[in-house]
Structure formats: structure tokens, C-alpha cells
Design a protein around this motif. Sequence first.
Motif, PDB file in Angstrom:
ATOM      1  N   ALA A  30      64.095  75.688  -4.822  1.00  0.00           N
ATOM      2  CA  ALA A  30      62.759  75.103  -4.248  1.00  0.00           C
ATOM      3  C   ALA A  30      62.125  76.326  -3.424  1.00  0.00           C
ATOM      4  O   ALA A  30      63.001  77.078  -2.734  1.00  0.00           O
ATOM      5  CB  ALA A  30      62.836  73.907  -3.360  1.00  0.00           C
ATOM      6  N   ARG A  31      60.815  76.492  -3.216  1.00  0.00           N
ATOM      7  CA  ARG A  31      60.280  77.411  -2.479  1.00  0.00           C
ATOM      8  C   ARG A  31      60.198  77.203  -0.973  1.00  0.00           C
ATOM      9  O   ARG A  31      60.073  78.002  -0.088  1.00  0.00           O
ATOM     10  CB  ARG A  31      58.794  77.712  -3.300  1.00  0.00           C
ATOM     11  N   CYS A  32      60.220  75.927  -0.993  1.00  0.00           N
ATOM     12  CA  CYS A  32      59.884  75.587   0.509  1.00  0.00           C
ATOM     13  C   CYS A  32      60.470  74.128   0.843  1.00  0.00           C
ATOM     14  O   CYS A  32      60.631  73.398  -0.252  1.00  0.00           O
ATOM     15  CB  CYS A  32      58.456  75.559   1.168  1.00  0.00           C
ATOM     16  N   ALA A  33      60.679  73.866   2.223  1.00  0.00           N
ATOM     17  CA  ALA A  33      61.113  72.416   2.516  1.00  0.00           C
ATOM     18  C   ALA A  33      59.845  71.677   3.400  1.00  0.00           C
ATOM     19  O   ALA A  33      59.143  72.259   3.913  1.00  0.00           O
ATOM     20  CB  ALA A  33      62.327  72.416   3.443  1.00  0.00           C
ATOM     21  N   VAL A  34      59.718  70.273   2.972  1.00  0.00           N
ATOM     22  CA  VAL A  34      58.608  69.618   3.592  1.00  0.00           C
ATOM     23  C   VAL A  34      59.415  68.454   4.520  1.00  0.00           C
ATOM     24  O   VAL A  34      60.010  67.717   3.604  1.00  0.00           O
ATOM     25  CB  VAL A  34      57.481  69.216   2.634  1.00  0.00           C
ATOM     26  N   VAL A  35      59.189  68.387   5.631  1.00  0.00           N
ATOM     27  CA  VAL A  35      59.618  67.172   6.270  1.00  0.00           C
ATOM     28  C   VAL A  35      58.409  66.174   6.900  1.00  0.00           C
ATOM     29  O   VAL A  35      57.646  66.959   7.776  1.00  0.00           O
ATOM     30  CB  VAL A  35      60.633  67.558   7.765  1.00  0.00           C
ATOM     31  N   VAL A  36      58.305  65.179   6.547  1.00  0.00           N
ATOM     32  CA  VAL A  36      57.496  64.345   6.984  1.00  0.00           C
ATOM     33  C   VAL A  36      57.976  63.607   8.262  1.00  0.00           C
ATOM     34  O   VAL A  36      58.875  62.770   7.870  1.00  0.00           O
ATOM     35  CB  VAL A  36      56.664  63.336   6.201  1.00  0.00           C
ATOM     36  N   SER A  37      57.673  63.727   9.434  1.00  0.00           N
ATOM     37  CA  SER A  37      58.116  62.965  10.746  1.00  0.00           C
ATOM     38  C   SER A  37      57.057  62.097  11.365  1.00  0.00           C
ATOM     39  O   SER A  37      55.858  62.267  11.386  1.00  0.00           O
ATOM     40  CB  SER A  37      58.681  63.695  11.480  1.00  0.00           C
ATOM     41  N   VAL A  38      57.775  60.940  11.765  1.00  0.00           N
ATOM     42  CA  VAL A  38      56.717  59.887  12.412  1.00  0.00           C
ATOM     43  C   VAL A  38      57.525  59.697  13.831  1.00  0.00           C
ATOM     44  O   VAL A  38      58.255  59.609  14.072  1.00  0.00           O
ATOM     45  CB  VAL A  38      56.536  58.709  11.971  1.00  0.00           C
ATOM     46  N   ASP A  39      56.400  59.766  14.973  1.00  0.00           N
ATOM     47  CA  ASP A  39      56.868  59.644  16.201  1.00  0.00           C
ATOM     48  C   ASP A  39      56.269  58.054  16.584  1.00  0.00           C
ATOM     49  O   ASP A  39      55.139  57.700  16.737  1.00  0.00           O
ATOM     50  CB  ASP A  39      56.106  60.444  17.599  1.00  0.00           C
ATOM     51  N   PHE A  40      56.961  57.019  16.812  1.00  0.00           N
ATOM     52  CA  PHE A  40      56.845  55.763  17.002  1.00  0.00           C
ATOM     53  C   PHE A  40      56.898  55.395  18.170  1.00  0.00           C
ATOM     54  O   PHE A  40      57.710  54.682  18.734  1.00  0.00           O
ATOM     55  CB  PHE A  40      57.641  54.809  16.283  1.00  0.00           C
ATOM     56  N   ASP A  41      55.622  55.833  19.082  1.00  0.00           N
ATOM     57  CA  ASP A  41      55.567  55.620  20.479  1.00  0.00           C
ATOM     58  C   ASP A  41      54.983  54.662  21.028  1.00  0.00           C
ATOM     59  O   ASP A  41      55.027  53.833  22.158  1.00  0.00           O
ATOM     60  CB  ASP A  41      55.014  56.954  20.968  1.00  0.00           C
ATOM     61  N   ALA A  42      53.823  53.963  20.127  1.00  0.00           N
ATOM     62  CA  ALA A  42      52.892  53.079  20.402  1.00  0.00           C
ATOM     63  C   ALA A  42      52.304  53.320  22.174  1.00  0.00           C
ATOM     64  O   ALA A  42      51.918  54.503  22.420  1.00  0.00           O
ATOM     65  CB  ALA A  42      53.627  51.668  20.432  1.00  0.00           C
ATOM     66  N   GLU A  43      52.368  52.496  23.040  1.00  0.00           N
ATOM     67  CA  GLU A  43      51.982  52.400  24.381  1.00  0.00           C
ATOM     68  C   GLU A  43      52.773  53.152  25.315  1.00  0.00           C
ATOM     69  O   GLU A  43      52.453  53.343  26.602  1.00  0.00           O
ATOM     70  CB  GLU A  43      51.491  51.064  24.917  1.00  0.00           C
ATOM     71  N   LEU A  44      53.897  53.374  24.991  1.00  0.00           N
ATOM     72  CA  LEU A  44      54.908  53.923  25.943  1.00  0.00           C
ATOM     73  C   LEU A  44      54.651  55.250  26.537  1.00  0.00           C
ATOM     74  O   LEU A  44      54.695  55.356  27.822  1.00  0.00           O
ATOM     75  CB  LEU A  44      56.262  54.100  25.171  1.00  0.00           C
ATOM     76  N   PRO A  45      54.010  56.282  25.910  1.00  0.00           N
ATOM     77  CA  PRO A  45      53.587  57.554  26.511  1.00  0.00           C
ATOM     78  C   PRO A  45      52.452  56.981  27.775  1.00  0.00           C
ATOM     79  O   PRO A  45      52.386  57.903  28.906  1.00  0.00           O
ATOM     80  CB  PRO A  45      52.939  58.493  25.585  1.00  0.00           C
TER      81      PRO A  45
END
Length: 318
Positions: A30-45
Motif C-alpha cells: 500500500a502507498r499510504c495508511a488511512v485511519v478514520v477516527s471518531v471522538d464520541f464526546d456529545a455534551e461532555l466537553p
Amino acid sequence: MPEPTPQTPQTPPTSQTPQTPPTGRWPGGARCAVVVSVDFDAELPLLAASPEMARRAKTLSVGRYGATRGVDRLLREFADQDVRTTWCVPGRQAETHPRLVRRIAEAGHEIANHGHDHEDFDHLDLPAQRAVVERASAALAEVTGVRPRGFRIPAGEWAHGFPDALAELGFTWTSSLRGDDLPYFHPTAGTGRLIEIPVHHELEDHPYFFFNLDPAFPAGQSRIASYEQVLGNWTTEFDAYRRFGLCYVLRLQPEVTGTPGRIRLVRELLEHVRRHDDVWLATAGEVADWWADTRPGNDPDHPAEVFARLAGDAEGAR
């Protein structure tokens, strides 16, 4: 006199100059790596920023939309695209939304530690930061049956020695810092090999779209970006990461990108990525494992190593 021989003009390199990434950097050629990430924060911040927010239903609803609608939309999109992702989840979400967090894990996505209450680490010393991580891991393991191996800092800066603490607790990766576009090892004092998978503001949704009127965020009331321009930014960055053989980390939030219109941006970006058969779509944990298995460590001149030597010299001079 003879006429001078014409010289062929030299064309300066441009951003379109073909590049060949190092062979073997990523699995399967593979030429590159792809990571899809999600921050499930909702109202906490919002609640972490000010306890007064608990009385502001309208403001809290901006964050709570993520749990109400955004998570479902992202999960459906990832299922349609057959993409496994990494979700960074505060421990409190496992206590408040156990069924939702369990659904994320049961869909095959990786669950990472994201603090417990989305704490600002600037206000915590090292023992308190470690306690937050342990509390969150216990809450997430209670719901998913698996202790997380990855960590993303919720807010602020971690204390000196925190990477060592993560390694001692069995973590193998963190995705919190921004100083590179390839994974690298934290120079930890122990035997743990903790890997950083860097993130960048331009590959996040929050800086483009998060908006609230009262209290004002951002303070200048100047931001909800053009959808097409944001998609253009994300695809341009992907094309460049692929060209140079790097690790592209997308960072989403359900309350930001899980709206009816913005979910199209996720769909079109993933469709663009999947049109290339030389891209490794992986979770952060898979990238960390690959890097640890194929790399003995950082190059001696990597900034992480240079900073560690400087810190050691400064400590020895005291």
C-alpha cells in the motif's frame, strides 16, 4: 564565433511531481495508511468547561445531538462503506449510553480511551491523569468486555511522564499529538513501545463546523465553513498523503459530522479513498501494531528522540 549551445530549461519540481513512497512501509504494498477516527464526546466537553452548562438545555442539545442522531448516521455510513474505524470514547459515555457504546464495539470498530469526563488535563497532575485513564478503561471494559489499548487526550496537555504511565497500563498507542505525519515511538523509560499516531487540525471536522450562539463559540461567531471547501481540503490532503506514503488520520465527531448534510462529506471522502486500490484502511490499533512489528524504533534524529535527549541533559544539569 560559434553560436552558444541552447540550454534545456530545468523544470522546477511541483506538487504534482510523482513520488514513490518507501517500499514496505505499509502492508501489501500500500502507498499510504488511512485511519478514520471518531471522538464520541456529545455534551461532555461543554460540561467539563463549566458546571453552569448543566442548566443550559439549549447549549447541551448541540452536543447531545451526537448521541441522539449522529452516532447512528456514522455507523450506517461506515457499514455501507465496509470501513472499520477507531472510536475514542470517554468512560462516562459507557455509563450514560452503554447500549450505544456496545453497538459501536459489536459493529467491529475499535474503542479507545478518551478520558472519563472529557477532563482538561492542564488541571490534573500525573497521578490524577493516570487515575482518570484507569477509571475510563474500567468503564469501557465493563460495557465492551475489552480494555482499550489506545488513548486520545480529551483536552489540555499531559504531564511529564504520562507516556510512561500509559505504557505501564498496557496501552500500545496514542493519537493526541501533531508533530509528524507518520507514526513514531514515544521514548518511554520502561519496556513498553508506545506509538504516537499524529492528528492534524485540517483533518478534523470540529474546527470547521462546531458552532453555538449562546455562549458564543467561536467567540467571533464567524464559522460554519462551506461543505464543498471542507471536502476539498480533506480530499486534497488525502491525495498528498498518498503521494508521500503517509498516515492519514481523519477525526470526526457525531454531533458535528453526523448531520443529514454533512454525512455526505464522509461518504464522498470515503468513496474517493476507496477508488484507490493501493490504500490501507485500518484502525489506529492495527497501524500501531504494524509499526511496532516492522520498526526497531525512531531514527536518532527524529524530534521525539532529540527532545528526549535534551530533556535528559537538562535533568542531569540540575
